[in-house]
Enzyme design. Structure first.
Site, PDB file in Angstrom:
ATOM      1  N   ASP A  37       0.705  -1.034  -0.124  1.00 37.26           N
ATOM      2  CA  ASP A  37      -0.062  -0.154  -0.092  1.00 37.26           C
ATOM      3  C   ASP A  37       0.902   1.219  -0.032  1.00 37.26           C
ATOM      4  OD1 ASP A  37      -1.787   2.285   1.217  1.00 37.26           O
ATOM      5  OD2 ASP A  37      -3.406   0.853   1.005  1.00 37.26           O
ATOM      6  N   ASN A  70      -2.273  12.996  -4.691  1.00 34.75           N
ATOM      7  CA  ASN A  70      -3.787  13.192  -5.440  1.00 34.75           C
ATOM      8  C   ASN A  70      -3.931  14.655  -5.110  1.00 34.75           C
ATOM      9  OD1 ASN A  70      -3.911  11.049  -7.097  1.00 34.75           O
ATOM     10  ND2 ASN A  70      -5.064   9.953  -5.411  1.00 34.75           N
ATOM     11  N   ASP A 112      -2.006   9.046 -11.091  1.00 36.54           N
ATOM     12  CA  ASP A 112      -2.067   7.880 -11.901  1.00 36.54           C
ATOM     13  C   ASP A 112      -0.620   7.473 -12.339  1.00 36.54           C
ATOM     14  OD1 ASP A 112      -4.557   7.641 -11.579  1.00 36.54           O
ATOM     15  OD2 ASP A 112      -5.050   8.414 -13.578  1.00 36.54           O
ATOM     16  N   GLU A 163      -4.585   2.490  -4.188  1.00 37.01           N
ATOM     17  CA  GLU A 163      -3.228   2.336  -4.307  1.00 37.01           C
ATOM     18  C   GLU A 163      -2.722   0.964  -3.495  1.00 37.01           C
ATOM     19  OE1 GLU A 163      -4.544   4.681  -0.497  1.00 37.01           O
ATOM     20  OE2 GLU A 163      -5.258   4.403  -2.824  1.00 37.01           O
TER      21      GLU A 163
END
Length: 529
Positions: free
Chosen positions: A404, A412, A421, A447
């Site tokens: 993770d 973001n 991305d 993620e």
């Protein structure tokens, strides 16, 4: 075997081989009696050698009784050895490989956990025990792979005494995955495993071999022994408990029954008979081993590699040659007819091909994550179901690693989802480039990524995860503006067992949460405690 018995009857001999009819053969092992050599015991006990026309004496190895010297001296007809068999061949000795029983070498270096030596590069200026000669060339190749030269390590001839490691007289000890780790676990001694496979060095091991003269003068005899031995190995893999008791009772192995069971599980993972044919050999694998020897200065060239792998010669007599000519003529007619049919059905073939391509593309889209190109959650769950079924049926071991990205929401929020991305694609690329051939990598969602590691126990999974964690943290993501984003990830690991069957994801998710709660950028392994 039916053909052999029929042939003996035609020659006027008895269809049942008596002891006097059997050829006396000596099979030399590399070390003491243990499950490492289970196939040869099974071949004798089950009568496979007898069916092939042999009365086989199996001789245990010792420091002064090694396979290559025993075969070359004529004291043994066949033997099994490690990389030294190829090395001696390249030095000019007339040896021929019949089968590579172990597709991967069990040779590893062990270090104590509290030494913090969990990577080969940390062995600089340390005391390292290796087997004298060329048997441990894979370790030298591992050192070279991480940038260490031989003169940067204090190499010591192996004492074969594990207390030298436990008592701190050496920092790293040459070991077998199937042997020394068992003793350390029983003593409660925590340890690290440095496996050459993790650094791109993958040697064959336990190679069945004989002399070039034996293979040339009587290839059918050599082939009979090879086939009987492989048949014994297949039986041993299918009936491990029976052979374990045979080794303990008939060959007086010094190992306990539990140690032999431990060894059997490790041996099966190294042989991998359900993935490749038992005893499979490939010339490119031997070439890669030879090039390692050359890089270490052990040989000057690899020219003698040609002819090292045994192949049964094909003898064609005149009658058979005439039959082949007729068969070739018939084949030419068949080809002509096939070409006519192919021409008439070309449009149909093209249409079928187009439909197959469309179906394959749809299948790939259904199993692939559109952003990263990795397998998606659906494909991963299918792969996991297969691995769990194998584990339940055969007792295989495998591990799950959940990954993770740390503080991904901040990326973001600060840089936008397009940059986010790009970061996910960056991580996916790292995982694809560093995974082993047998590993399965997927994006699980958001993620989160997950790795399925077949035939991988907890310690090896931890080593792989630590290596990936360092790569992620060391290779920052660069924006087009030149700004660098620090990226780290947390890892949770669980080794599958019957006790957690059906709770794999609960367990791995639990330890992943602990990794994140414990400061992130770390690896946490599931423990029932």
């Amino acid at each position: 075997m039916k053909f052999l018995c029929l042939l003996l009857l035609l020659l006027g001999l008895s269809g049942t081989l008596r002891a006097d009819d059997l050829e006396q053969v000596t099979m030399q092992l590399r070390w003491h009696h243990q499950f490492q050599f289970a196939g040869y015991y099974a071949a004798k006990q089950q009568g496979f050698y007898r069916e092939a026309g042999f009365d086989v004496t199996i001789v245990a190895g010792a420091p002064d009784r090694q396979p290559v010297s025993e075969v070359l001296s004529g004291r043994a007809d066949f033997a099994e050895g490690n990389g030294e068999v190829l090395l001696e061949r390249l030095k000019g000795q007339p040896l021929v490989a019949l089968a590579a029983v172990y597709q991967h070498s069990p040779s590893v270096l062990l270090t104590l956990k509290d030494s913090a030596i969990n990577h080969p590069v940390l062995l600089k200026d340390k005391n390292v025990m290796l087997v004298k000669g060329g048997a441990d060339a894979d370790f030298h190749a591992m050192f070279r792979a991480v940038g260490l030269e031989a003169d940067q390590i204090r190499l010591i001839d192996s004492s074969y005494d594990l207390t030298d490691l436990v008592d701190g007289r050496v920092d790293a000890f040459n070991s077998y995955l199937s042997n020394e780790p068992y003793f350390l676990e029983r003593q409660g001694v925590a340890f690290n495993v440095l496996n050459p496979r993790d650094y791109g060095v993958d040697f064959y091991s336990d190679i069945l071999f004989t002399t070039e003269q034996a293979a040339r003068e009587n290839p059918n005899r050599v082939e009979r022994f090879r086939q009987a031995s492989l048949k014994g190995w297949q039986y041993a893999l299918n009936h491990p408990e029976e052979i374990i008791h045979l080794i303990k009772n008939e060959y007086q192995s010094s190992k306990s029954l539990n140690h032999l069971r431990y060894e059997a599980n490790v041996v099966r993972s190294l042989i991998q008979s359900d993935l490749v044919p038992l005893g499979h050999m490939h010339d490119q694998r031997f070439l890669a081993m030879a090039e390692v020897f050359q890089q270490q200065g052990m040989i000057s060239d690899t020219l003698r590699l040609d002819g090292f792998m045994f192949r049964l010669p094909v003898i064609v007599n005149e009658r058979l040659r005439l039959g082949l000519v007729v068969l070739a003529a018939v084949a030419l007619i068949a080809v002509a007819v096939a070409l006519v049919v192919l021409h008439l059905n070309r449009k149909l073939v093209r249409e079928v091909h187009r439909r197959k391509e469309a179906e394959e593309q749809m299948r790939m889209l259904a199993d692939t994550d559109a952003l990263t190109g990795l397998a998606n959650r659906r494909a991963f769950m299918n792969a996991l179901d297969v691995e769990v079924s194998k584990a339940r049926r055969y007792g295989d071991v495998f591990s799950l690693v959940m990954v993770d990205l740390d503080h991904f929401k901040r990326v973001n929020d600060r840089y936008g989802h397009l940059v986010g991305d790009d970061v996910l694609q960056h991580l996916a690329g790292l995982m694809q480039r560093t995974r082993r051939e047998s590993d399965f990598v997927a994006r699980f969602g958001g993620e989160e990524f997950v790795l399925l590691l077949p035939r991988t126990a907890e310690q090896e999974a931890r080593n792989l995860a630590e290596r990936l964690r360092r790569l992620i943290s060391e290779r920052n993501f660069e924006l087009p503006s030149g700004e660098s984003i620090d990226v780290t990830a947390s890892f949770g690991i669980v080794e599958w067992s019957e006790q957690i069957d059906g709770r794999e994801f609960h367990c791995v998710d639990t330890v992943l949460y602990q990794a994140k709660a414990g400061g992130r950028n770390c690896v946490v392994v599931w423990s029932e405690e």
